[in-house]
Design a protein around this motif. Sequence first.
Motif, short mmCIF file in Angstrom:
data_model
loop_
_atom_site.label_atom_id
_atom_site.label_comp_id
_atom_site.label_asym_id
_atom_site.label_seq_id
_atom_site.Cartn_x
_atom_site.Cartn_y
_atom_site.Cartn_z
N ALA A 214 0.85 -1.20 0.00
CA ALA A 214 0.00 0.00 0.00
C ALA A 214 0.88 1.24 0.00
O ALA A 214 0.63 2.20 -0.74
CB ALA A 214 -0.92 -0.01 1.21
N HIS A 215 1.90 1.25 0.84
CA HIS A 215 2.81 2.39 0.89
C HIS A 215 3.55 2.57 -0.44
O HIS A 215 3.66 3.70 -0.95
CB HIS A 215 3.83 2.20 2.02
N LEU A 216 4.02 1.48 -1.00
CA LEU A 216 4.81 1.57 -2.24
C LEU A 216 3.96 2.01 -3.43
O LEU A 216 4.49 2.53 -4.42
CB LEU A 216 5.48 0.23 -2.54
N THR A 217 2.66 1.80 -3.37
CA THR A 217 1.79 2.23 -4.47
C THR A 217 1.04 3.52 -4.16
O THR A 217 0.10 3.88 -4.85
CB THR A 217 0.78 1.12 -4.82
N GLY A 218 1.47 4.22 -3.10
CA GLY A 218 0.92 5.53 -2.80
C GLY A 218 -0.38 5.53 -2.04
O GLY A 218 -1.03 6.58 -1.94
N ARG A 219 -0.76 4.42 -1.46
CA ARG A 219 -2.02 4.35 -0.68
C ARG A 219 -1.66 4.42 0.81
O ARG A 219 -1.77 3.43 1.54
CB ARG A 219 -2.76 3.07 -1.02
N ASN A 220 -1.24 5.58 1.24
CA ASN A 220 -0.65 5.69 2.58
C ASN A 220 -1.64 5.40 3.69
O ASN A 220 -1.30 4.72 4.67
CB ASN A 220 -0.04 7.10 2.76
N GLU A 221 -2.86 5.92 3.59
CA GLU A 221 -3.83 5.69 4.67
C GLU A 221 -4.17 4.21 4.79
O GLU A 221 -4.30 3.67 5.89
CB GLU A 221 -5.08 6.53 4.45
N GLY B 281 17.03 5.53 -10.67
CA GLY B 281 16.11 5.66 -11.80
C GLY B 281 15.75 4.31 -12.40
O GLY B 281 14.58 4.05 -12.73
N ARG B 282 16.75 3.45 -12.56
CA ARG B 282 16.48 2.11 -13.09
C ARG B 282 15.59 1.32 -12.15
O ARG B 282 14.68 0.61 -12.58
CB ARG B 282 17.81 1.36 -13.34
N TRP B 283 15.85 1.46 -10.84
CA TRP B 283 15.04 0.76 -9.84
C TRP B 283 13.59 1.23 -9.93
O TRP B 283 12.65 0.41 -9.89
CB TRP B 283 15.62 1.01 -8.46
N CYS B 284 13.38 2.52 -10.05
CA CYS B 284 12.02 3.04 -10.18
C CYS B 284 11.37 2.55 -11.47
O CYS B 284 10.19 2.17 -11.49
CB CYS B 284 12.03 4.57 -10.15
N ASP B 285 12.13 2.57 -12.58
CA ASP B 285 11.58 2.16 -13.86
C ASP B 285 11.21 0.68 -13.88
O ASP B 285 10.28 0.27 -14.58
CB ASP B 285 12.58 2.45 -14.98
N GLU B 286 11.93 -0.12 -13.10
CA GLU B 286 11.62 -1.56 -13.03
C GLU B 286 10.32 -1.84 -12.28
O GLU B 286 9.79 -2.95 -12.35
CB GLU B 286 12.78 -2.30 -12.34
N HIS B 287 9.83 -0.83 -11.56
CA HIS B 287 8.61 -0.99 -10.76
C HIS B 287 7.63 0.11 -11.12
O HIS B 287 7.54 1.13 -10.42
CB HIS B 287 8.94 -0.97 -9.27
N PRO B 288 6.91 -0.05 -12.22
CA PRO B 288 6.03 1.03 -12.70
C PRO B 288 4.94 1.42 -11.71
O PRO B 288 4.41 2.53 -11.80
CB PRO B 288 5.43 0.45 -13.99
N LEU C 19 5.42 1.91 -8.58
CA LEU C 19 6.05 2.61 -7.45
C LEU C 19 5.65 4.08 -7.44
O LEU C 19 5.74 4.77 -8.46
CB LEU C 19 7.57 2.48 -7.56
N VAL C 20 5.25 4.58 -6.29
CA VAL C 20 4.88 6.00 -6.14
C VAL C 20 5.92 6.76 -5.32
O VAL C 20 6.45 7.77 -5.78
CB VAL C 20 3.47 6.15 -5.55
N PRO C 21 6.24 6.36 -4.07
CA PRO C 21 7.26 7.11 -3.33
C PRO C 21 8.63 6.93 -3.98
O PRO C 21 8.85 5.97 -4.73
CB PRO C 21 7.22 6.48 -1.93
N PHE C 22 9.52 7.85 -3.72
CA PHE C 22 10.91 7.85 -4.21
C PHE C 22 11.03 8.30 -5.67
O PHE C 22 12.09 8.76 -6.08
CB PHE C 22 11.59 6.49 -4.03
N ARG C 23 9.96 8.16 -6.46
CA ARG C 23 10.08 8.51 -7.88
C ARG C 23 10.26 10.03 -8.04
O ARG C 23 11.05 10.49 -8.86
CB ARG C 23 8.85 8.04 -8.66
N GLY C 24 9.50 10.81 -7.25
CA GLY C 24 9.64 12.26 -7.34
C GLY C 24 11.03 12.72 -6.91
O GLY C 24 11.64 13.57 -7.57
#
Length: 583
Positions: free
Chosen positions: A46-53, A224-231, A233-238
């Motif tokens: 949930a955290h990794l996909t931006g669903r914090n609550e 950047g590669r780590w983020c791209d490997e996990h489409p 992913l919401v946190p860390f990308r910004g």
Amino acid sequence: MSAQLVEEGRLAFDRQAWGDAYRTLSAADRDVGLDADDLERLAVVAHLTGRNEAGHAARERAIQAHVDAGRPERAARCAFWLGMQLSRRGEPARGGGWLARAERLVADRPDAVEHGYLLVPRALGANDSADPETAAGLFGRILDHAQRAGDPDLDAIGRLGLGQALLHLSRPDEGLALLDEAILAVRSGAVSPIPAGIIYCGAIDTCQRIADLQRAAEWTASLGRWCDEHPDLVPFRGQCLIHRSQVLQVQGRWPAAMSAAVDACRRLADPPIDPAVGAAHYQQAELHRLRGALGQAEEAYQEASRWGRSPQPGLALLRLAQGRPDAASASLRRVLEEPQDPPERVHLLAASVVALLAEDRLEDAGAAAREAVELAGGVGSPLLAATADQALGTVLVEEGRAGEALPVLRGAWRQWEELGAPYETACVRVLLGRACRAMGDEDGFLLELDAARTVFQQLGAVTDLRSVESLLARSSPSGSAPSGTGRAGTGRAGSAPSGTGRAGTGRAGTGRAGAGMAHAGGLSDRELEVLRLVADGRSNREVAEALVISEHTVARHLQNIFAKLGVDSRTAAASWGFQHGVL
């Protein structure tokens, strides 16, 4: 069916397909509920996909499930991560409550590795409070806990924090070695995803702060590669996009840098808004300023400040570009009275040198430049050394000590070249040209400025380009150096490389002129003379000396010029003159 969903969710989690894992685990949870371990998995995805609550709610349930199952250590670990996430998202009271509960859960278990995790908030606080000795001691204890328990997540966190503390203590070799080890653990896959992202961002932030461009570029590409490997992913990308923009800026790829900064703002501003959005706005402001879009830069600096990112030294450099050195000096003087770590202070001092010289405060500028050189020497960063040497070289040129300035500036030029920083390299070449002219070498002056002009044209550095073209246009056709050397040179200040906006101009000898006929804009002969000298970068005192008039008279002429042209700054007046062909 529910058991199948749980198994599918676990498999998706293991292959790091976090979006799929969230969908299947949350479906299973709605159907029959999840056990404590699967609730932890649900919280992570949930955290990794931006669903914090949703993630916070799952962690709270996982904590209680672990307590009910008689596993207080696991409950304490969950409570630690929940407390840290809530504190970072702007809920320190709620986060502190969960951290306190974690402490209570393992109070009677002195050997639990969770005690190491619970030292992390204190250690981070010591680093943030400029108490690196305390931080180093705490992170050392954290590493002891991690190594006794064989916990790779805590070990990597400890190495990152201890490395940062040692860098604050001016022990760069030891500090960077620890950062290298932390990143190596992340790259090897030994660290779980949430701490992996934290370590990537923390290490890159540190390298940007100490101006270690090589590591910053390498680790930004890896993140950047780590983020791209996990489409999903919401946190860390910004944050990754901010770092990418900073690296691209140094490399002179300004359009790509702006694109990354804009994308970072967009991602970080999506609810819930990430505090790092302030850094993204600051990065946009720097790029706008460098390209001469001063109004857009002002708005972006204001946005950065609104989100808690200090707008300095960039805002002070903007004030200089707007012809307001008094405002720039006042802001930097106030900031420099506050405590900073050495890398940040070097950038502030470099900007202060430019502001002080604009006010003809040579002695104060020299003191600031020499402090910057001393501080940069203790950090061991080529970029900071180049920044400090450039500031010192600028002062030496202004003091009329061109022979001493040349080797200092040559050293700065070589370091910028090795760093692959075309803008900063061009800025130093302007300064080298001025030093050559001061020593009677007009060919050297022309060659250096022509090389700088080419780079400024390619980059779109409008303000610097205008200044250099003004210098070249006013060079004597015979090749002999005009009287004086004028002011030139742009430099660098700021967590990210950026120019200081002191792009300079040469002096052309002018004779006295009468107050005869009016020119474009209704300017008199004398007002046109004053405008030409101001466009060349001269201070009021220098204009007064050249025209053999008082500084008060120069100020009065400038007021008349501003009124006639409908502008409110020296920069705007010079821009008007170029646009209307009178300069």
